[in-house]
Design a protein around this motif. Structure first.
Motif, PDB file in Angstrom:
ATOM      1  N   UNK A  37       0.813  -1.221   0.000  1.00 21.22           N
ATOM      2  CA  UNK A  37       0.000   0.000   0.000  1.00 21.22           C
ATOM      3  C   UNK A  37       0.852   1.280   0.000  1.00 21.22           C
ATOM      4  N   UNK A  38       2.038   1.223  -0.581  1.00 21.03           N
ATOM      5  CA  UNK A  38       2.903   2.404  -0.603  1.00 21.03           C
ATOM      6  C   UNK A  38       2.222   3.619  -1.243  1.00 21.03           C
ATOM      7  N   UNK A  39       1.554   3.497  -2.408  1.00 24.65           N
ATOM      8  CA  UNK A  39       0.908   4.681  -3.000  1.00 24.65           C
ATOM      9  C   UNK A  39      -0.212   5.232  -2.126  1.00 24.65           C
ATOM     10  N   UNK A  40      -0.971   4.340  -1.485  1.00 27.09           N
ATOM     11  CA  UNK A  40      -2.091   4.771  -0.635  1.00 27.09           C
ATOM     12  C   UNK A  40      -1.573   5.489   0.602  1.00 27.09           C
ATOM     13  N   UNK A  41      -0.524   4.944   1.210  1.00 26.96           N
ATOM     14  CA  UNK A  41       0.071   5.575   2.390  1.00 26.96           C
ATOM     15  C   UNK A  41       0.570   6.971   2.040  1.00 26.96           C
ATOM     16  N   UNK A  42       1.231   7.105   0.896  1.00 27.50           N
ATOM     17  CA  UNK A  42       1.723   8.414   0.479  1.00 27.50           C
ATOM     18  C   UNK A  42       0.594   9.415   0.297  1.00 27.50           C
ATOM     19  N   UNK A  43      -0.506   8.971  -0.309  1.00 32.12           N
ATOM     20  CA  UNK A  43      -1.644   9.861  -0.515  1.00 32.12           C
ATOM     21  C   UNK A  43      -2.233  10.321   0.816  1.00 32.12           C
ATOM     22  N   UNK A  44      -2.357   9.409   1.765  1.00 32.95           N
ATOM     23  CA  UNK A  44      -2.909   9.757   3.075  1.00 32.95           C
ATOM     24  C   UNK A  44      -1.997  10.725   3.822  1.00 32.95           C
ATOM     25  N   UNK A  45      -0.703  10.497   3.752  1.00 39.64           N
ATOM     26  CA  UNK A  45       0.236  11.380   4.448  1.00 39.64           C
ATOM     27  C   UNK A  45       0.196  12.789   3.859  1.00 39.64           C
ATOM     28  N   UNK A  46       0.077  12.893   2.533  1.00 45.22           N
ATOM     29  CA  UNK A  46      -0.014  14.223   1.914  1.00 45.22           C
ATOM     30  C   UNK A  46      -1.331  14.899   2.266  1.00 45.22           C
ATOM     31  N   UNK A  47      -2.420  14.122   2.267  1.00 43.89           N
ATOM     32  CA  UNK A  47      -3.725  14.697   2.596  1.00 43.89           C
ATOM     33  C   UNK A  47      -3.755  15.235   4.022  1.00 43.89           C
ATOM     34  N   UNK A  48      -3.063  14.527   4.930  1.00 41.09           N
ATOM     35  CA  UNK A  48      -3.032  14.959   6.329  1.00 41.09           C
ATOM     36  C   UNK A  48      -2.036  16.082   6.568  1.00 41.09           C
ATOM     37  N   UNK A  49      -1.148  16.319   5.610  1.00 37.57           N
ATOM     38  CA  UNK A  49      -0.171  17.398   5.757  1.00 37.57           C
ATOM     39  C   UNK A  49       0.963  17.067   6.702  1.00 37.57           C
ATOM     40  N   UNK A  50       1.396  15.799   6.715  1.00 36.76           N
ATOM     41  CA  UNK A  50       2.495  15.413   7.596  1.00 36.76           C
ATOM     42  C   UNK A  50       3.780  16.134   7.175  1.00 36.76           C
ATOM     43  N   UNK A  51       4.608  16.467   8.170  1.00 30.69           N
ATOM     44  CA  UNK A  51       5.947  16.992   7.916  1.00 30.69           C
ATOM     45  C   UNK A  51       6.961  16.065   8.582  1.00 30.69           C
ATOM     46  N   UNK A  52       8.224  16.220   8.194  1.00 31.36           N
ATOM     47  CA  UNK A  52       9.261  15.331   8.726  1.00 31.36           C
ATOM     48  C   UNK A  52       9.461  15.494  10.229  1.00 31.36           C
ATOM     49  N   UNK A  53       9.146  16.668  10.747  1.00 32.39           N
ATOM     50  CA  UNK A  53       9.393  16.938  12.163  1.00 32.39           C
ATOM     51  C   UNK A  53       8.196  16.627  13.052  1.00 32.39           C
ATOM     52  N   UNK A  54       7.089  16.161  12.478  1.00 36.64           N
ATOM     53  CA  UNK A  54       5.898  15.871  13.280  1.00 36.64           C
ATOM     54  C   UNK A  54       6.153  14.731  14.264  1.00 36.64           C
ATOM     55  N   UNK A  55       5.643  14.883  15.492  1.00 39.68           N
ATOM     56  CA  UNK A  55       5.667  13.793  16.451  1.00 39.68           C
ATOM     57  C   UNK A  55       4.525  12.832  16.122  1.00 39.68           C
ATOM     58  N   UNK A  56       4.524  11.680  16.791  1.00 36.71           N
ATOM     59  CA  UNK A  56       3.455  10.709  16.577  1.00 36.71           C
ATOM     60  C   UNK A  56       2.106  11.320  16.923  1.00 36.71           C
ATOM     61  N   UNK A  57       2.039  12.039  18.008  1.00 36.94           N
ATOM     62  CA  UNK A  57       0.775  12.649  18.424  1.00 36.94           C
ATOM     63  C   UNK A  57       0.318  13.730  17.444  1.00 36.94           C
ATOM     64  N   UNK A  58       1.255  14.490  16.923  1.00 41.35           N
ATOM     65  CA  UNK A  58       0.901  15.509  15.940  1.00 41.35           C
ATOM     66  C   UNK A  58       0.362  14.866  14.661  1.00 41.35           C
ATOM     67  N   UNK A  59       0.980  13.772  14.249  1.00 39.88           N
ATOM     68  CA  UNK A  59       0.486  13.064  13.072  1.00 39.88           C
ATOM     69  C   UNK A  59      -0.911  12.511  13.301  1.00 39.88           C
ATOM     70  N   UNK A  60      -1.136  11.957  14.486  1.00 36.94           N
ATOM     71  CA  UNK A  60      -2.457  11.404  14.779  1.00 36.94           C
ATOM     72  C   UNK A  60      -3.509  12.504  14.773  1.00 36.94           C
ATOM     73  N   UNK A  61      -3.181  13.650  15.317  1.00 37.38           N
ATOM     74  CA  UNK A  61      -4.131  14.767  15.337  1.00 37.38           C
ATOM     75  C   UNK A  61      -4.462  15.237  13.921  1.00 37.38           C
ATOM     76  N   UNK A  62      -3.439  15.332  13.062  1.00 31.31           N
ATOM     77  CA  UNK A  62      -3.659  15.748  11.669  1.00 31.31           C
ATOM     78  C   UNK A  62      -4.499  14.724  10.916  1.00 31.31           C
ATOM     79  N   UNK A  63      -4.186  13.448  11.113  1.00 33.32           N
ATOM     80  CA  UNK A  63      -4.943  12.396  10.436  1.00 33.32           C
ATOM     81  C   UNK A  63      -6.385  12.385  10.916  1.00 33.32           C
ATOM     82  N   UNK A  64      -6.562  12.536  12.217  1.00 32.08           N
ATOM     83  CA  UNK A  64      -7.902  12.561  12.790  1.00 32.08           C
ATOM     84  C   UNK A  64      -8.733  13.691  12.180  1.00 32.08           C
TER      85      UNK A  64
END
Length: 495
Positions: free
Chosen positions: A349-376
């Motif tokens: 699911x590499x292409x799907x994971x990439x799409x989700x990460x871009x949609x959530x606006x993840x950055x390289x410096x995000x913590x796990x909690x920050x990523x979860x909040x963005x995804x949520x």
């Protein structure tokens, strides 16, 4: 050189292999080609000049070799002439940082184990990217990309291998903390005879490129990759680079421009990264483009449609896709883009994971909690239930057990539920407004993504979704024929 395909690949022009084959152009015909012939084949001006220059460079000797048998001579001389060939190669030179200091404080047997582990790490890493280990030189390793097997993206493969090698060497369990330096250069070389035998066997290479790669490695900082200008020109914006300016390198005339590779870029599309600021007008594809616009109108009326654009590399699949996306900018819709990669065909699911990460606006410096909040924030907008949020978070390697616990499941059951969650997410988006769903380069698709893509094709006919798929001719769709699926084979313009 064995075939016209190999010859074009050596020039970095594999996209024209299909056109040459369609017109029965082989090695024998090469010396007779004119600029007008190449223009009629649809070859761009710059590439025509490159091809004609390469034909001239082959010279009378090479022409005689491909057109007729050589005059009788001693056997070893005939083999040497046959084996030598001109190739466009990307060369990597890498060495172990601080090996001299290690030798001063380590027992020779222990040092041998360290260097052996390093060399095995290099070989394992570069072979994942189809690199060819040409020679071990103490604590240094010489690697070719583009020989003996050529790819259209050999320069990219070399750089990705260099970045991955740094991480792999840092992770080695060794008697000492290890670092490496990598130098990469691209250019025309002459690959000659096999020298030696067994493990000592190597293929001789003549040209400035290997020396340049070695000199760039020498100026690289520990755990860094430094590339030459010839390599830089082939990468577009695929990587974030630091300009090191013009450097004086031993043994090379005049200053040499160099760049340090920092990381892969955040640009989502390979096409956009390789053609940044250089997109040409869409020419000769009116019929295909109008077909896509008609399918989009049907989607807006609630009739899901799938279009598969198939064609050789460089024939215009991504250009048509980009033109459609630009045309729909003023039309309310949701756009989802999934990009398959030649380097992640074994990553589920590499292409799907990439799409989700871009949609959530993840950055390289995000913590796990920050990523979860963005995804949520993204998933809650579409009314995703807690279990789906937990499954998708797990797919992205985000710990969510406290806020979105997922029951204990077998690997197969977890996969089934995750795919169901992704399909449900698409359905909720489509209920809000039409969706343009793009899957690019599915000839590189991983098996799990192919599985969900097949499920989407079955489901999409009942949703206001235009699913646009691009692929090369070697991709064979595993799904049966559907009335809502249109296959478009892109041929050469003007054929």
């Amino acid at each position: 050189m064995a075939t016209i395909t190999d010859w074009l690949a050596s020039l970095g022009l594999s996209e024209y292999a299909g056109r040459f084959a369609e017109n029965d152009i082989d090695i024998d015909v090469l010396p007779e080609l004119t600029d007008r012939d190449l223009e009629q084949l649809g070859v761009s001006l710059g590439h025509r000049r490159k091809i004609l220059r390469a034909i001239r460079d082959i010279g009378a000797t090479a022409t005689a070799t491909v057109q007729s048998a050589p005059e009788p001579k001693q056997e070893h001389d005939a083999e040497r002439e046959h084996d030598a060939e001109r190739r466009h190669v990307t060369v990597m030179f890498t060495d172990l940082v601080g090996s001299t200091a290690l030798s001063a404080r380590m027992d020779p047997e222990d040092l041998r184990e360290v260097i052996s582990a390093y060399q095995k790490c290099v070989a394992k890493t570069v072979r994942r990217f189809d690199g060819f280990v040409a020679k071990y030189m103490g604590d240094g390793v010489l690697v070719y990309f583009g020989y003996p097997k050529a790819h259209e993206e050999d320069a990219e493969r070399a750089v990705r291998a260099g970045l991955e090698l740094i991480a792999a060497v840092n992770g080695l369990k060794s008697r000492a903390s290890l670092q490496t330096r990598v130098g990469i250069a691209t250019g025309l070389v002459v690959v000659g005879d096999l020298i030696g035998s067994g493990e000592a066997q190597e293929r001789g290479i003549v040209g400035e490129t290997p020396n340049l790669a070695a000199r760039l490695q020498a100026i690289a900082e520990p755990d860094s990759v430094v590339i030459a200008e010839g390599t830089r020109k082939l990468l577009g914006d695929l990587f974030e680079l630091q300009d090191l300016g013009a450097r004086d390198l031993k043994g090379l005339a005049g200053p040499t421009r160099a760049w340090a590779v920092l990381r892969g870029s955040s640009i989502e599309s390979r096409f956009e990264a390789l053609h940044s600021g250089r997109t040409t007008p869409l020419v000769g594809r009116t019929e295909e483009f109008e077909l896509l616009l008609r399918r989009w109108q049907q989607v807006k009326c609630g009739q899901g449609r799938v279009v598969v654009l198939a064609g050789e590399a460089g024939i215009g699949k991504s250009r048509i896709t980009a033109a459609l996306q630009a045309h729909l900018q003023g039309d309310p819709h949701t756009r989802l883009r999934n990009f398959c990669s030649p380097h992640h065909q074994d990553t589920a699911l590499y292409p799907v994971i990439g799409q989700l990460e871009r949609a959530a606006g993840f950055t390289r410096d995000d913590t796990v909690q920050q990523k979860l909040t963005k995804l949520e924030a993204v998933l809650v907008q579409s009314d995703a239930p807690p279990e789906e949020i937990g499954l998708i978070a797990a797919l992205l390697s985000i710990s969510s057990a406290e806020r979105y616990p997922v029951p204990e499941l077998s690997p197969q059951k977890r996969k089934e539920k995750t795919l169901a969650a992704l399909l449900a997410q698409l359905e909720r988006m489509a209920a809000s407004q039409p969706v343009l769903l793009v899957y690019e380069d599915v000839h590189w698709i991983d098996p799990t993504t192919l599985e969900i893509l097949t499920l989407v094709i079955e489901r999409v006919q009942y949703l206001p979704v235009l699913l646009l798929i691009t692929a090369r001719p070697e991709f064979k769709p595993p799904w049966p024929a559907y009335a809502h699926v249109t296959n478009v084979a892109l041929g050469r313009i003007g054929r």
